[in-house]
Design an enzyme around this catalytic site. Sequence first.
Site, PDB file in Angstrom:
ATOM      1  CE  LYS A  44     -12.848   0.487  -3.001  1.00 43.80           C
ATOM      2  NZ  LYS A  44     -11.860   1.372  -3.508  1.00 43.80           N
TER       3      LYS A  44
ATOM      4  CE  LYS B 283      -9.137  -9.327  -3.737  1.00 44.05           C
ATOM      5  NZ  LYS B 283      -8.445  -9.048  -2.492  1.00 44.05           N
TER       6      LYS B 283
ATOM      7  CE  LYS C  37      -4.418  -1.521   1.825  1.00 47.54           C
ATOM      8  NZ  LYS C  37      -5.444  -1.303   2.827  1.00 47.54           N
TER       9      LYS C  37
END
Length: 355
Positions: A220, A217, A115
């Site tokens: 969203k 994956k 991240k």
Amino acid sequence: MKSFKPLVFSGVQPTGNLHLGNYLGAIKRWVELQRHYNCLYCVVDMHALTVNPDPAELMRHTREMAAAFIASGIDPQKHIIFNQSRVHQHAELAWVFNCVARIGWMNRMTQFKDKAGKDREKASLGLFAYPSLMAADILLYRATHVPVGDDQKQHIELTRDIAQKFNMDYSARIAELGCGVDMQAGDNTVSGFFPMTEPLISDTSMRIMSLRDGSKKMSKSDPSSMSRINMVDTAEDIAKKIRKARTDSDPLPEQADGLQGRPEADNLVGIYAALTGKSKQDVLAEFGGQQFSQFKPALEDLLIATLSPISAEYRRLNADTAYIDRVLHDGAKRASPIAEATMKHVRDIVGFPRG
Ligand code: TRP
């Protein structure tokens, strides 16, 4: 002999745009666990602050996630649904854990490395300390079991390391105050204040992939809404997306290992398996040898039958903000005394004067 009572805690970040991956990856499991355990399910809005600084969006996503829990079948009366920031003891315990955990431990966290990106110096301190807050979430309730995805296993191991170091560093004080609890450590019984929490990682692989590209994956943030089934999708949307879902041209294999190298087929069979609670092998026992033109309608029917009632309820709850706020408020009210009972001991243990 006292021992830790079985208790499930789990948390999920309020991400917004909820989809099938969120449902099959986490929430469905949580729904099942409530039959066997007392459960606390937390929308971790404080964790979300590490990635989402937009106040209105954070608030909306927090409510949406709570609505998804309820729509999926988590009972907010029997169990506790709440958002993290309403129970301030999470932050308080996280600080104590910041002083227990070592920088070296945090540096090893793969999620932080992913991240933080290339320029780690620019990452927030919150992102770095994220696992310490997560340990606080769990240990504040002295939870014994935590259902998580495979990607969170390292954070649960860190939670155990923090618990163990706290128990060791303060062992004399814990004994003096008589607030230790016995637990099994290998062949020995040891006493400590925090339990060694176990992750509950489901054996069936629940990683739901994009319907357009079986190697990515379901997300969203994928620009193509055809790549995912959203929680708000209607039966028509679902039907269209499954009909258009990418496949290869071979019939389904008879054996699960025949799915190797066929990511789209693997994903669709995996979704069918996850929805029915069967193994992929069981699904192939039924559909092996058939064409996608035969399998897809069955998958479509199953998805619609499972998701339609959930998405209808989800849409209804999203329109009823007052109700969701009541649930979250009530959940926090019931979580707080448990959290405060733990913190009273922790303050005594570490030497913060009372009263
Ligand atoms: N880090 C978890 C995730 O990204 C979310 C989380 C925060 C969590 N606190 C938790 C999960 C406590 C389990 C228990 O999925």
